[in-house]
Design an enzyme around this catalytic site. Structure first.
Site, PDB file in Angstrom:
ATOM      1  N   GLU A 166      52.490  42.814  45.496  1.00 19.14           N
ATOM      2  CA  GLU A 166      51.084  42.978  45.850  1.00 19.14           C
ATOM      3  C   GLU A 166      50.792  44.335  46.486  1.00 19.14           C
ATOM      4  O   GLU A 166      49.753  44.928  46.212  1.00 19.14           O
ATOM      5  CB  GLU A 166      50.663  41.861  46.820  1.00 19.14           C
ATOM      6  N   ASP A 208      38.065  45.439  39.211  1.00 20.66           N
ATOM      7  CA  ASP A 208      38.547  44.433  38.259  1.00 20.66           C
ATOM      8  C   ASP A 208      37.496  43.364  37.981  1.00 20.66           C
ATOM      9  O   ASP A 208      37.788  42.342  37.378  1.00 20.66           O
ATOM     10  CB  ASP A 208      39.826  43.773  38.774  1.00 20.66           C
TER      11      ASP A 208
END
Length: 430
Positions: A166, A182
């Site tokens: 991450e 995104d």
């Protein structure tokens, strides 16, 4: 290097968490239909064990919309410690280091109400209970089986490894916030909670329940905007890219970071991120592991990472595919032991299915090396994570295809969760 995550489970709101849109692959099983409540919404406000008095205290607040009617409390104790006392109305079981307390009679904990739970053990040392989990029929949860998930140290290792994927560091990044464009708004915190998919709002609501704007909560002012975005998400079933409702209020990125970096508010903000992450990812992953008979820490860790990366729907789709691949097309549970199926054979197929999901997407193939780390551990036989974990492996080292190199920094994670950056290493899958 920030990698996006997404989820499809809820805690008070339905959601499609952050991240990896391409990993869904558009299958019917992995639709974006919002889901309902999957676990209780609560905040643990007191967690102490006073060794000299042999007395433990847990205080939790019901932060959900429904009353709890018969809560079950599960928590971890240090190795060798035995839970040995039941308050009136409670009974307990213990497996290993996990104690599970259930009600023998009804108990109502109204929304926004708190309950104080007492317990005792044979330990005269002081410590803090780990992995506190509360479930209740009134909020859609189920009573947990008296089977441990991961030990405290195993969970530290699992979360440190996921944090590499991450945030490129084993240290959980609670202060992280960024719009990574995104289509899911701002991505935030240790598990990539997003403002446009219904999970960041859960962290903020938990935080508001603990601390008001007048008491230093910089995120409280965003709740109206978050609610507007979340309502739009719920009504359409589509992730929300817009952050306009937040930007007009203040600097979201700076306020999210400050909420953790301020030592006065850090504990509350961290606790809320931990609670929501456990409810959305850890608890469902451990329940699924128990269902399929996955008894080892490695299998459970791999499933936990898949839940964070792919969400409940995506993880379950890969589980079904792995079951079929090992000869369990009827999805008989538990799969381990069914017709001689071993856990290592099942995990191998699960990781291959997950590899193929990542490889099928032109954007997220760049994250494919995260699967190889679990495959290397499987080949090495590090089932209980008792040996150090190192991500010095790429997908191309485990499988013949020349997959792209993800570029994660190689780290060495010790069995107690501490870590270092090795000076030298050689990429290999065993």
């Amino acid at each position: 290097m920030k990698y996006r995550t997404w989820a499809l489970v809820g805690l008070g709101w339905a959601l499609v968490g952050c991240g990896e849109a391409g990993a869904r692959g558009g299958s019917e099983e992995e639709s974006l239909a919002p889901r309902g409540l999957a676990a209780c919404s609560y905040t643990v406000t007191t967690n102490t064990y006073d060794g000299p008095d042999y007395w433990g205290t847990l205080v939790f607040k019901n932060t959900g919309a429904s009353a709890m009617t018969s809560p079950t409390i599960s928590f971890g104790v240090p190795s060798g410690v035995t839970c040995d006392y039941d308050e009136p109305g409670w009974t307990h079981t213990q497996t290993g280091t996990t104690c599970v307390y259930s009600r023998t009679s009804g108990l109502t904990v109204a929304p926004n109400a708190s309950y104080t739970f007492y317990y005792s053990t044979n330990s005269n040392a002081s410590w803090t209970a780990s992995n506190v989990t509360i479930t209740d029929p009134g909020c859609g949860g189920t009573t947990p089986e008296p089977v441990p998930g991961l030990t405290v140290n195993q969970k530290k290792v699992a979360e440190a490894l996921t944090s590499i994927w991450e945030n490129d560091t084993p240290t959980l990044d609670y202060a992280y916030s960024e719009n990574i464009d995104d289509g899911r708004g701002y991505t935030n915190g240790r598990a990539g909670f997003c403002t446009g998919t219904g999970d960041a709002i859960q962290v903020v609501q938990c935080y508001v329940n603990l601390r008001s704007a007048g008491n230093g909560n910089l995120l409280a002012k965003y709740m109206p905007g978050l609610t507007t975005i979340n309502n739009r998400f719920l009504s359409t079933g589509q992730s929300q890219a817009s952050t306009a409702e937040l930007d007009v209020v203040g600097n979201w990125v700076a306020d999210w970071a400050a909420s953790y970096n301020n030592t006065t508010t850090r504990a509350d903000f961290k606790a809320c991120q931990d609670q929501v992450s456990d409810a959305l990812y850890y608890a469902p992953a451990m329940a699924e592991a128990r269902k399929w008979g996955l008894a080892t820490a490695l299998s459970r860790m791999a499933l936990y990472d898949a839940y964070i990366n792919h969400g409940e729907s995506g993880a379950k789709s890969m589980i079904r595919a792995a079951n079929t691949a090992v000869g369990n097309s009827g999805q008989v549970a538990p799969v381990v032991g069914y017709n001689g199926i071993t856990e290592t054979a099942w995990l191998q197929k699960f990781l291959e299915k997950r590899r193929d999901v990542l490889a099928a997407d032109s954007t997220w193939i760049d994250a494919i090396d995260r699967v190889a780390a679990y495959e290397k551990l499987r080949r090495l036989g590090n089932w209980d994570l008792s040996s150090a974990v190192r991500n010095d492996v790429r997908a191309r080292d485990c499988w013949s295809t020349q997959y792209p190199i993800s570029g994660y920094t190689v780290r060495n994670i010790n069995p107690d969760g501490t870590w270092s950056t090795p000076g030298t290493y050689t990429f290999a899958c065993q």
